[in-house]
Design an enzyme around this catalytic site. Structure first.
Site, PDB file in Angstrom:
ATOM      1  CD  GLN A 119     -77.034  45.172  43.959  1.00 39.50           C
ATOM      2  OE1 GLN A 119     -77.756  46.036  44.611  1.00 39.50           O
ATOM      3  NE2 GLN A 119     -75.800  45.284  43.963  1.00 39.50           N
ATOM      4  CB  CYS A 167     -62.198  51.893  33.472  1.00 39.39           C
ATOM      5  SG  CYS A 167     -60.720  52.212  32.767  1.00 39.39           S
TER       6      CYS A 167
END
Ligand SMILES: *Cc1c(COP(=O)(O)O)cnc(C)c1O
Length: 396
Positions: free
Chosen positions: A179, A324
């Site tokens: 990042q 999820c």
């Protein structure tokens, strides 16, 4: 309006990167391992790419291994340091609780193979304390791996200090800088970095390309057996078009870094201020040591997944803190690591801005998030309980 605000997940390839990819796929299709000219020209370009990547992070060309991306680089770095440690009877590794899964899952695998892993806390602000790294170092510590910037909450870690501590104790220091590369200045020498992972698609390069920097002298284990590519440390015919597109994207990102930061910082803060007006909400991660493109909020009484679906209907691409996994909704390990309880961690939203984001887009985001949060709270049983005093608010 269409707003892509998920640049921490992936970025759009730049025009120059796409043009380079096409040019190289057309002109330099030869196999760099072939001895005839078509191959040797490709080999020269490959080595040129290596030098240009090395120059950007102040490394030497032979310290760069091209990989299929950040995950592979992370895996290779950890396995290399672990195997080197094992040879000296050192089986202790230090990391943090909020690393990317490419790190955490590799550490889990190493634990199964007899390594001992210490995961340092990242505290409420999402920042590792260098002194705590030092305290955790033992005689048998072979590796410290701490990410440069967290991908969910955008907090910037004190890498240079941690690197300095590792150097002093003779412990290898790896950082997942996926990042950070292309967004913050990186100098592996000045920042005391022994190994570093990067990925092209996080800085407007192609997906499936990245690199691992390994300081010369450190042993490298290969994950992929086969040919002698990458000095025998990573088999497989090199993706030259992708690699050169990455170089172009990286050089472009470096050139624009300061102006992008200057442009985005006030817009990021404008969004943070706007969303702070939502009652019972909180910014996740430190405000100061934070990527200029990252906004991450928790809203009490709602679920992140529902915010995302409704935002998508308004043309806004964003992400929640939670992942999820196989039908069960696990809250983000990053938000849990900074002390958010499960319920609150579920109602989270990450916005990672495009380099050319505008105030108009910021207003559109703020307005829609406000509306959606209010809408979802309208039929949330948790919110009703909070309002009726049957539960107590966690966020002010
Ligand atoms: C995206 C990301 C990775 C994985 O990189 P890929 O190139 O997608 O494999 C690893 N670490 C961090 C911090 C990331 O953001």
């Amino acid at each position: 309006m269409k707003v892509y605000a998920d640049n921490a997940a992936t970025t759009k390839m730049s025009k120059a990167a796409i043009e380079t990819y096409v040019e190289y796929a057309n002109e330099y299709f030869g196999n760099p391992s072939s001895l005839y000219q078509t191959g040797q020209v490709a080999k020269e370009k490959l080595e040129e790419a290596r030098s240009r990547v090395a120059a950007i992070i102040n490394a030497e060309p032979r310290e760069i291994i091209f990989t299929s991306g950040g995950s592979e680089a992370d895996n290779q770095a950890l396995l290399s340091a672990a195997e080197a440690g094992l040879k000296k009877g050192k089986k202790h590794i230090i990391s943090s609780a909020f690393e990317h899964h490419a790190i955490l899952h590799t550490l889990r695998k190493l634990e199964k193979n007899g390594f001992e892993v210490t995961l340092l806390p990242v505290h409420e602000n999402g920042i590792v304390v260098p002194g705590e790294v030092e305290d955790a170092i033992r005689e048998d510590t072979c590796l410290v791996t701490i990410m440069t910037v967290n991908n969910e909450i955008g907090t910037i870690q004190p890498i240079e200090k941690i690197g300095e501590i590792c150097k002093r104790h003779g412990v290898t220091f790896h950082t997942d800088a996926v990042q950070a590369v292309g967004h913050l200045p990186i100098d592996v020498k000045a920042q005391n970095i022994d190994m570093l992972s990067a990925s092209a698609h996080k800085f407007h390069g192609p997906k499936g390309v990245g690199f691992l920097y390994v300081r010369k002298g450190l042993p490298i284990s290969n994950l992929i057996e086969g040919g002698a590519q990458e000095r025998g440390k990573r088999a497989g015919t090199e993706n030259l078009a992708g690699i050169m597109a990455m170089v172009i994207a990286l050089e472009e990102s470096k050139r624009c870094m300061n102006s992008v930061k200057e442009h985005l910082l006030p817009i990021r803060d404008y969004i943070i201020n706007g969303l702070s007006e939502i009652p019972h909400s909180a910014l996740n991660g430190d405000m100061k040591e934070r990527m200029y493109s990252n906004v991450n909020f928790s809203f009490e009484g709602i679920e992140g997944e529902s915010i995302l679906i409704l935002l998508d209907q308004k043309g806004i691409s964003a992400s929640s803190g939670s992942a999820c996994t196989s039908g069960s909704l696990d809250p983000s390990h990053v938000l849990l690591a900074i002390g958010r309880i499960h319920d609150v961690a579920h109602g989270s939203l990450r916005l990672s801005l495009c380099d050319d984001a505008t105030y108009e887009e910021a207003d559109y985001i703020i307005e829609n998030v406000k509306e959606i949060v209010e809408h979802l709270r309208g039929f949330s049983p948790v919110w009703r309980d909070l309002q009726e005093g049957k539960r107590t608010y966690i966020l002010k």
